[in-house]
Design an enzyme around this catalytic site. Sequence first.
Site, short mmCIF file in Angstrom:
data_model
loop_
_atom_site.label_atom_id
_atom_site.label_comp_id
_atom_site.label_asym_id
_atom_site.label_seq_id
_atom_site.Cartn_x
_atom_site.Cartn_y
_atom_site.Cartn_z
CB CYS A 73 5.04 6.86 -5.24
SG CYS A 73 4.28 8.46 -5.69
N GLY A 396 8.29 25.10 -11.31
CA GLY A 396 6.90 25.48 -11.02
C GLY A 396 6.30 24.49 -10.05
CB ALA A 398 8.81 20.49 -8.36
CG ASP A 503 -0.93 13.99 -22.17
OD1 ASP A 503 -0.54 13.09 -22.92
OD2 ASP A 503 -1.17 13.82 -20.97
CD GLU A 941 4.01 -15.62 3.99
OE1 GLU A 941 4.08 -16.80 4.40
OE2 GLU A 941 3.29 -15.29 3.02
NE ARG A 1019 -2.28 -21.75 -1.14
CZ ARG A 1019 -3.34 -22.04 -0.37
NH1 ARG A 1019 -4.56 -21.99 -0.91
NH2 ARG A 1019 -3.21 -22.39 0.88
CD GLU A 1415 -4.04 -15.83 0.31
OE1 GLU A 1415 -3.03 -15.94 -0.39
OE2 GLU A 1415 -4.30 -16.61 1.25
#
Length: 1491
Positions: A73, A396, A398, A503, A941, A1019, A1415
């Site tokens: 990420c 620090g 980062a 926080d 896909e 579907r 699925e």
Amino acid sequence: MALPIPPKTAAKPPHALSAAEALTPLIEATYTSPAIHCYVNGHRTVIDSPNPHWTLLDYIRAQPHLKGTKLGCGEGGCGACTIVLQAPDTSSGKRRIKHRAVNACLFPLVGVDGKHVITVEGIGSVAKPHALQERITKLHGSQCGFCTPGIVMSLYAMVRNAYDPETKRFSLSARDIELEGHLDGNLCRCTGYKPILNAAKTFIVEDLKGQLTEAEEKAEDGKLAREVVGLARNGCEGLPKVSCGRVGGCCRDAPSESDSENKSSTSTPPTEPSMTSTDDQVSAIVDTKKYPVVDSLVSGASYADPLKSKESAGAAQETKTATSLEAPVAGSKHGVPLIQFQEYAPDAELIFPSALWKYELQPLCYGNDKKIWFRPTNLEQLLELKDAYPSVKLVGGASEIQVEVRFKNSDFAVSAYVSDIPELKHTKLPTDTELENAKELVLAANTPLTEIEALCRQVYAKLGKRAIVLEALRKQLRYFAGRQIRNVASLAGNIATASPISDANPVLLAAGATLEVVSKSEGSVDLPISSFFVAYRTTTLPPDAVLSRVRIPLPAPGVREVLKAYKQAKRKDDDIAIVTAAFRIRLDSEGVVEDACLVYGGMAPTTKVSPKTQEALVGRRWFHSETLNAGLSALLQDYDLPYGVPGGMADYRKTLTLSFFFRFWHESAAELGLGEVDNQAIDEIHRAISTGTRDDYNPFEQRVVGKQIAHLSALKQCTGEAEYIDDIPRFEQELFGGLVLSSKAHANLVSVDWEPALAMPGAVGYIDKNSLPEGQNIWGSIKKDEPFFADGKVSHHGQVIGMVYGETALQAQAAAKAVKIEYEVLPAILTIDEAIEARSYFQHDKLLRKGLAITDEMDEAWAQCDRIFEGQTRMGGQEHFYLETNAALVIPSGEDGCMEVWSSTQNTMETQEFVSAVTGVPSNRINARVKRLGGGFGGKESRSVPFACYLAIAAKKEKRPMRLMLNRDEDMLLSGQRHPVQARWRVGVSKEGKLIALDADVYDNAGFSQDMSGAVMDRCITHFDNVYECPNVFLRGHVCKTNIHSNTAYRGFGAPQGMYFSETIMYNIAEGLGMDIDELRWKNLYKIGEHTPFLQKIDEDWHIPLLLEQLGRSSHYEKRKAAVAEFNAKNRWKKRGISLIPTKFGLSFATALHLNQASAYIKIYADGSVLLHHGGTEMGQGLYTKMCQIAAQELGTPLDAIFTQDSQTYQIANASPTAASSGSDLNGMAVKDACDQLNERLQPYREKLSKDATLKEIAHAAYLDRVNLAANGFWKMPRVGFTWGNYDIETVKPMYYYFTQGAGCSEVEVDLLTGDHTVLRTDLMMDVGNSINPAIDYGQIEGAFVQGQGLFTIEETLWTRNGELFTRGPGTYKIPGFSDIPQVFNVSLLRHDNDGKPLNWNHLRSVQSSKGIGEPPLFLGSTVFFALREAVKAARKMNGTRIEEGTEEGKWKLDSPATAERLRLAVGDDLVRRAKVKRNKGETNFLVAVA
């Protein structure tokens, strides 16, 4: 970096020094070294003058053979990049080693100086795996494997830190693994987490020789965890005479015989499941052996000597080599798997390098003309640096800065790493005597948050309520970010960043903390935190000053003061706050408020106190309802948010301000003993340690098929040796792509200027719409309507305009951002409602008619109905969030236009075809290849195709290899997601509850192009019935054209949306009739012989009644349903809900008939080894493993004799995409066909040699007789062939080959004050036929369920009003984490009928009589949604509000996903009503949900 010096005049004042002028003297005097000295996996390493733009991850991945650490990420939110830093820990006064799991994608490279970097490769290999790696492998905790190295390293750090070298004990328990946040910074999208937790827990039991016991509970906490006994090893010479803290003991440890017990706590009791018992289920037999047994039927093939040297008949008995599975099974006992592990060898752990004990940190400086890094080693050096150049960026951990660099294009030209400065990072804990008399606690501002958390716990344990502020701070830090970030982040970073949703800052503000700042010019200065935050991310910190210490006041003994903190986020663990708060109240001896401080984050541009509320409270008797009411009223004045407030959620945020205060009033009254209060208003949602079972007994097990064999790549994935696209070694002259993306959702392109990009360092060239052959700037999976490159106009935010390529990935990305684009903005359509109003649709004329709808006589059907219900139901989209983003690598051959195209794709054929089109060469010169994907779920896909094409165009142009791996935000912008869908429905029933008529218009949000949106809609409406018979049905599908990214295939492919609408309708009917929902379901279940809305007959394979009955019994559903009702009757602020829901999922590519085919190619070599190719791709679902099992079973050879190299178009032509849960069905039958051909040819040799002859003997003999040992297998799915518009029940063909069926039961608990919830228990039962590999199928079931749970609860996709995707990374888009899974999670497979007789699936005519499973279980995640709906309904009943769904005044509506916001607002209590935000004319919400 020096700027030109302008001419001076006498009148001109002295100019400010440039960076070069200010810093050069410092560099010459102090920062004389540019070299980082460290160890990597035990090897001494010197990194001289590195690239200043590199993070630690960039450096690691640039090294050969260190590819296990992944980029997932780039913002520290997924944990795929986790490594462990080993460093001396002298803070305690003892020489110990600390092991810190950190995010390498964020961590500054300069920070490894003087430390030991341990990557996943350093702790074990396939040849000699670490015990953690082996356990995760054999207990099936790795599927796609991209996240696995990071998870292994987080666990590794936890285990090594748990070891006490003095006592030789591991202070480790199941609680530490699951409830202390060691894994909260790691995400997995495949497994559902359960097998990973199981592997970690059994590691303690088996390998550390400890026991997990759940004994007496602490009153304030939960589970008592017994400390685990550790193993110690002595020996080794020539090492430092100090313990290195190695797991299992250092060679310098002294023996010890002591035992100890350890208790740990949370602030409130965990929310316990109401019942945890299950029917008898048989679990695998797990054991640890010095030499684990290997099942010779499955593993241990040997191979014959070369034929050319020995053609004699006996040559086949000779062996040139042998193999075994990397993670072999030990066998099975009466159908129950035996799993054996190698004994743990703690003395094999990496030793801390002795040279690092003596290493003295030196000031460092390195960089280039764009960016420079400093690393001071003491406070004096830092202050000199700040004095010389106040603009230097202090770094620090980062965690904030690196996100700004990567995603906000921030450029911090001068940075200083400050986390190695002892004066700023070491907090010394006062002695007990000092603590007793302390008026404040002083914290070094740069102490890592993990250490602050531990310190707060220690002081609170000693001082009790005097240190209640520290318990509040600890509670907030526990849920701040992930463990990897807490290990490096600091209070200084939290405070200086001045985030309005911090926080920690509300706690410090409420406590009246003082900040000690220091500068060279002013020395040490105290700044009260009450006046520190002056505007959005702006403080009073002087530019040349450094935050050095934080002083937190402690009340004197006997003072009646309480301080509590609260936080609400989308997800409990590792999430930024929606609203955060801290409240302090001080009372006199009469209970009157002397002082009050109420602080909120997330309600203003800064952390904010509440002046009107504080004024309203002071002087009032605290424990009085009038005081509570006065506080609530005053808060509405302090925080009067407008409807369109930035960040959105105005109603919810205002409600939370009231809810938090309401909770605090009750909690503080209880804390001070002021009187009786309702504890339900105090207790937050807290989990217990999760448990769960799988029924591992398999009566259908065969020699190889049916056995629980670990994924064949799992151990490689656990050790980091599994190779993904971006792990392929770099090629000579390779270039990297950087995409140029639209910043507008809908606009005309006025101009595109490439010159600034080409002037950037390392930029080589670019491609755009003009780089393709005429007529080829178009593609599409079903209909070709999407340009590769924008041509004159952009139609969604993030649309690709072109690609710049350069010498490195960082240079290419920087150059791409330099392209100058001018737009003429056009109006954008974002939502389904907007598309309907504008009549913006793609052509889609698919209808389903049944009964009277066929003859357009639905009026007659409605006339038969006693009751008719209508509604409008919405379901949001879902991001795939596979851990490996889209990646591709194209290697041109230099002749004939041939290319090797490596792509992270589920669709090799489509990749080959479009690369062929854009390069102008036939498909036979394009070899599209993929070995494994780091997750797909449908997202690769079709949407993977353009990236391979871009590289192919550039590779052809430059005749050089090209590589591209998308950043997470690019991937989320470009790859599309699950379709948001809306249904406007009408249903009619008899008074007894029998369905009579159903009519619906269903709309999906396709985005700017069609992709597969039409097929998804098909579907969706073919699953609108779920499992219920309705005689008269008319369904119409509509595909909306909007200005968002093109939505695409996603696990379930429209079916979950259709079934969600079906179940929503059933709940509406039940509530309207006052009927029990389960009674309504049973009344309307299909019976054999009835027909679906697409006229497919329900046949003998109908098992839904069996599943409902058996699961209802094993889950004790009726008993628990009654217990839930009893719980709800007794509890005001917590409510529970339970639901039992069935599902059926049609298997096949539906009406894309041509895709229902597959090929396989098997070659048996003369030595007896087998090479298998098929058209399927491996994305973690275990397809390669299952196919090899089928081949091994059919050919009569051990599994390790079968090898699949990769999937490629040069081996399998015209392969269908691996999708629609049909990978095993299609490819498995093709593999079997090839094996049948080979077995027919080899049968004479089996008869001639003996029934025990090995494949190497048979192949040897057949080769000498010139028998063809290669076979092409092929299979096309029979029976199917539905045609739209054919309503003749006699001639219409089935749409689906069969239905995979299942049922799920979930029980939840909801905190009515916040909307937070926990899943107490889930039981799943699936009909998978005869499973080819039950372990893989269980993994698919659990993983699909948790993915579905996310879909229906916390995963919300949002856009800004200007059409920009808002949720495009783990910071804003939340998938379930380790602590979100059901607390009790039981899974079983349907094996027998209700009388205990084994079922038979031979009628399926599928491979090994198995069923597709990828699925179908996903929809069962909706059991959590509907259980939450039941809980909210119970709350509304209690509140006296209406429970019928609708949009009229007083009615309620709960659309999917059931986020904490939607749940809280649906409760409909007085706090919600008081907090309601008035919407003024023309006001719009800040964020848009596009369903």
